[in-house]
Design an enzyme around this catalytic site. Structure first.
Site, mmCIF file in Angstrom:
data_model
loop_
_atom_site.group_PDB
_atom_site.id
_atom_site.type_symbol
_atom_site.label_atom_id
_atom_site.label_comp_id
_atom_site.label_asym_id
_atom_site.label_seq_id
_atom_site.Cartn_x
_atom_site.Cartn_y
_atom_site.Cartn_z
ATOM 1 N N CYS A 1 17.000 25.497 -19.303
ATOM 2 C CA CYS A 1 17.890 26.513 -19.783
ATOM 3 C C CYS A 1 19.318 26.320 -19.899
ATOM 4 C CB CYS A 1 17.544 27.872 -19.178
ATOM 5 S SG CYS A 1 18.131 27.756 -17.519
ATOM 6 N N GLU B 1 14.166 23.126 -11.776
ATOM 7 C CA GLU B 1 15.171 21.836 -11.685
ATOM 8 C C GLU B 1 16.127 22.210 -10.782
ATOM 9 O OE1 GLU B 1 14.458 24.031 -14.322
ATOM 10 O OE2 GLU B 1 15.017 23.229 -16.194
ATOM 11 N N CYS C 1 20.819 25.808 -16.133
ATOM 12 C CA CYS C 1 20.455 24.144 -15.589
ATOM 13 C C CYS C 1 21.167 23.155 -16.124
ATOM 14 C CB CYS C 1 18.805 24.030 -15.556
ATOM 15 S SG CYS C 1 18.023 25.204 -14.550
ATOM 16 N N HIS D 1 0.717 -1.061 0.003
ATOM 17 C CA HIS D 1 -0.050 0.029 -0.035
ATOM 18 C C HIS D 1 0.886 1.280 0.062
ATOM 19 C CE1 HIS D 1 -3.508 -2.327 2.317
ATOM 20 N NE2 HIS D 1 -3.016 -2.879 1.022
ATOM 21 N N CYS E 1 -1.990 0.292 7.646
ATOM 22 C CA CYS E 1 -0.996 1.219 7.165
ATOM 23 C C CYS E 1 -0.815 2.307 8.468
ATOM 24 C CB CYS E 1 -1.295 2.191 6.088
ATOM 25 S SG CYS E 1 -1.084 1.084 4.614
ATOM 26 N N HIS F 1 15.332 28.105 -10.454
ATOM 27 C CA HIS F 1 14.410 27.446 -11.676
ATOM 28 C C HIS F 1 14.155 26.216 -10.898
ATOM 29 C CE1 HIS F 1 16.786 29.458 -14.881
ATOM 30 N NE2 HIS F 1 16.495 30.449 -14.061
ATOM 31 N N CYS G 1 -5.796 2.600 5.414
ATOM 32 C CA CYS G 1 -6.494 1.240 6.288
ATOM 33 C C CYS G 1 -5.551 1.232 7.552
ATOM 34 C CB CYS G 1 -6.214 0.143 5.502
ATOM 35 S SG CYS G 1 -4.521 -0.367 5.442
HETATM 36 O O1 LIG Z 1 15.078 25.753 -17.002
HETATM 37 C C1 LIG Z 1 14.483 26.451 -16.682
HETATM 38 C C2 LIG Z 1 14.222 27.512 -17.492
HETATM 39 C C3 LIG Z 1 13.392 28.677 -16.994
HETATM 40 N N1 LIG Z 1 12.990 28.544 -15.642
HETATM 41 C C4 LIG Z 1 11.861 29.419 -15.089
HETATM 42 C C5 LIG Z 1 12.955 30.786 -14.571
HETATM 43 C C6 LIG Z 1 11.990 31.819 -14.948
HETATM 44 O O2 LIG Z 1 10.897 31.913 -13.581
HETATM 45 C C7 LIG Z 1 11.009 31.327 -16.162
HETATM 46 C C8 LIG Z 1 11.707 32.023 -17.359
HETATM 47 O O3 LIG Z 1 10.829 31.957 -18.448
HETATM 48 P P1 LIG Z 1 11.032 32.284 -19.825
HETATM 49 O O4 LIG Z 1 12.270 31.871 -20.623
HETATM 50 O O5 LIG Z 1 9.886 31.952 -20.591
HETATM 51 O O6 LIG Z 1 10.858 33.859 -19.877
HETATM 52 P P2 LIG Z 1 9.808 35.073 -19.636
HETATM 53 O O7 LIG Z 1 10.577 36.415 -19.751
HETATM 54 O O8 LIG Z 1 9.209 35.017 -18.247
HETATM 55 O O9 LIG Z 1 8.849 34.708 -20.643
HETATM 56 P P3 LIG Z 1 8.870 35.011 -22.408
HETATM 57 O O10 LIG Z 1 8.919 33.360 -22.918
HETATM 58 O O11 LIG Z 1 7.592 35.673 -22.614
HETATM 59 O O12 LIG Z 1 10.312 35.663 -22.939
HETATM 60 O O13 LIG Z 1 11.160 30.084 -16.321
HETATM 61 C C9 LIG Z 1 13.013 27.362 -15.027
HETATM 62 O O14 LIG Z 1 12.187 27.276 -14.052
HETATM 63 N N2 LIG Z 1 13.569 26.239 -15.605
#
Ligand SMILES: O=c1ccn([C@H]2C[C@H](O)[C@@H](COP(=O)(O)OP(=O)(O)OP(=O)(O)O)O2)c(=O)[nH]1
Length: 477
Positions: free
Chosen positions: A395, A369, A398, A90, A118, A367, A115
């Protein structure tokens, strides 16, 4: 989870008002899940973790009265375990086996009242709180069992209810109901953003709307349609306080809203004809099945609704297991947010289309990750498959972290891949070697004759890059 006890205005079911950043610039934000909402939703969704053999759900004689359960283990506001019922254990037993006495002082969020088998072990481990969704319990009161007439609560379920009540009244753990109203506008917000999410954008040009079949399925599973039956079950669970009005109607309303939100999030990752296809023999283990991958990506999508980024919610979850098969165990999960311990709106919220660079969010946000890896509950063993499921293409900041942590598989979308947006770039993902990459993509439909052939030969929707795999929309029946 990455943060400790930051509370935004949306925390206790309130709508987020217009919020000011440090420089008094006004920005409007969407509502977000409270932590309790997030834990409840994750627990409900975990209940549906794909099993190698399907749960005996539609057993016509109702022989199996033990229902699947999802469980979220939380320590100091951070998720340290995600568990689900399997064929042998479970969810509660799986948590005991994985965490042992480290469960002491944890809070457990169950998708059903567990249950007695558990519960006794969990209480014994010294958990501080056990909460559960107020539907049919793990020992079902809706399924009748082999010897009881249909529609009648089985003797087994009654005995279990007595035992759990006795355990509850003698336990130091606080045992309570798991439900918090969603923030105002949350159902609509999730419905709309689900339709616009990266997965949907990639997979379909149609506006799918809220998947009514999914709502129906979840309603059947998590709600008790008949009010009398629901009252009866609450009474059996000694939750008679909730059986009187207006509390009973409120409870049912809140349950329905949560189920609707879950259905909307799930509908954001279409299921039909989805498949994983690879173009090269894997350097590590094979990945998980398509059902498991979809399930985990939806976990990440649930996490993303807890974001602190006013524009883009990102969720990430890392699971690991030997050969990627059998029972996986959680390594960590997170969403994008400002550093733990910061106060709400303490940092700039602007993006690259607003203001000058020094007033943008990018240098401050952790971020998804990064949070998943920072607050991981365990290290990754080099022999095991370690799978990152993330709702946005990782990105450049990361990628080195993901590689160094020992991640072997990444499941994501390719939204923003190969783009340099100035403050944030996504250029390294495509050239990342030694990690299996699974990208959600749309199938090019073939006439039936070609469908089988396309499986054997390299199909056009599979990228020619080595080690590059797709979660493809397939046309196979
Ligand atoms: O690997 C990643 C990449 C980005 N982010 C988060 C960080 C930030 O909070 C957001 C940034 O997102 P984006 O690159 O889409 O930028 P934006 O300026 O918010 O949006 P736009 O697509 O309009 O430029 O995503 C993560 O958590 N992990």
């Amino acid at each position: 989870m990455e943060e400790s006890c930051r509370e935004s205005p949306a925390e206790s079911g309130q709508a987020l008002p217009l919020t000011r950043d440090s420089s008094s610039q006004t920005i409007s934000l969407g509502p977000r899940f409270s932590k309790i909402n997030l834990f409840s939703l994750l627990s409900l969704w975990l209940e549906l973790f794909p099993q190698e053999r399907p749960e005996d759900n539609n057993n016509p004689v109702g022989v199996n009265i033990i229902r699947s359960v999802g469980l979220v283990v939380v320590r100091e506001s951070k998720v340290v375990g995600l568990h689900y019922s399997g064929h042998e254990l479970h969810a509660g037993q799986a948590a005991i086996i994985q965490h042992a006495a480290r469960l002491a002082d944890c809070q457990l969020y169950f998708s059903r009242r567990p249950c007695a088998t558990c519960l006794k072990m969990i209480i014994n481990a010294g958990v501080s709180q056990i909460s559960f969704w107020p539907g049919d319990p793990e020992v079902s009161m809706l399924r009748s069992g082999p010897h009881a007439p249909a529609g009648q609560i089985s003797e087994e379920a009654t005995l279990d209810a007595v035992a759990t009540e006795k355990l509850k009244s003698n336990s130091r753990s606080h045992i309570c109901l798991l439900l918090q109203p969603l923030a105002t506008g949350m159902v609509q917000f999730v419905g709309e953003t689900s339709r616009e999410c990266d997965f949907m954008a990639t997979l379909t040009d149609d506006d799918p709307g809220l998947n009514t079949e999914e709502v129906f399925y979840f309603s059947k599973r998590f709600l008790i349609e008949d009010c009398h039956q629901h009252r009866e079950i609450l009474n059996q669970m000694h939750l008679e306080n909730f059986c009187v009005e207006p509390y009973f109607s409120n409870l049912r309303h809140n349950m329905r809203q949560v189920v609707k939100v879950l259905a909307a999030v799930v509908a954001g990752v279409p299921q039909q004809h989805c498949g994983f296809h690879r173009s090269a023999s894997p350097p590590h283990h094979e990945g998980v099945s398509q059902e498991v991958a979809r399930h985990c990506i939806i976990q990440a999508r649930l996490l993303a609704y807890r974001t602190e980024d006013p524009k883009v919610g990102v969720g990430a979850v890392v699971w690991a297991g030997l050969n990627g098969l059998g029972r996986l165990s959680l390594v960590g999960c997170g969403y994008n947010a400002y550093p733990a311990g910061s106060q709400y709106a303490e940092y700039p919220l602007m993006d690259d289309k607003q203001e000058d660079r020094k007033r943008r969010k990018y240098r401050y946000i952790i971020h998804a990750e990064q949070n998943a890896l920072t607050f991981r509950t365990r290290d990754i063993n080099p022999e095991e498959a370690a799978m990152l499921f993330v709702t946005k293409c990782p990105c450049d900041e990361c990628i080195p972290l993901i590689r160094s942590a020992g991640i072997t598989h990444i499941y994501t979308t390719d939204h923003d891949r190969d783009r340099n947006k100035g403050d944030i770039s996504y250029l390294r993902f495509s050239n990342l070697k030694g990690i299996q990459k699974f990208i959600v993509s749309k199938l090019i439909c073939f006439p039936p004759f070609f469908k089988k052939i396309s499986f054997v030969f390299a199909a056009p929707w599979i990228s020619p890059e080595a080690e590059y795999c797709h979660l493809a929309y397939s046309g196979f029946p």
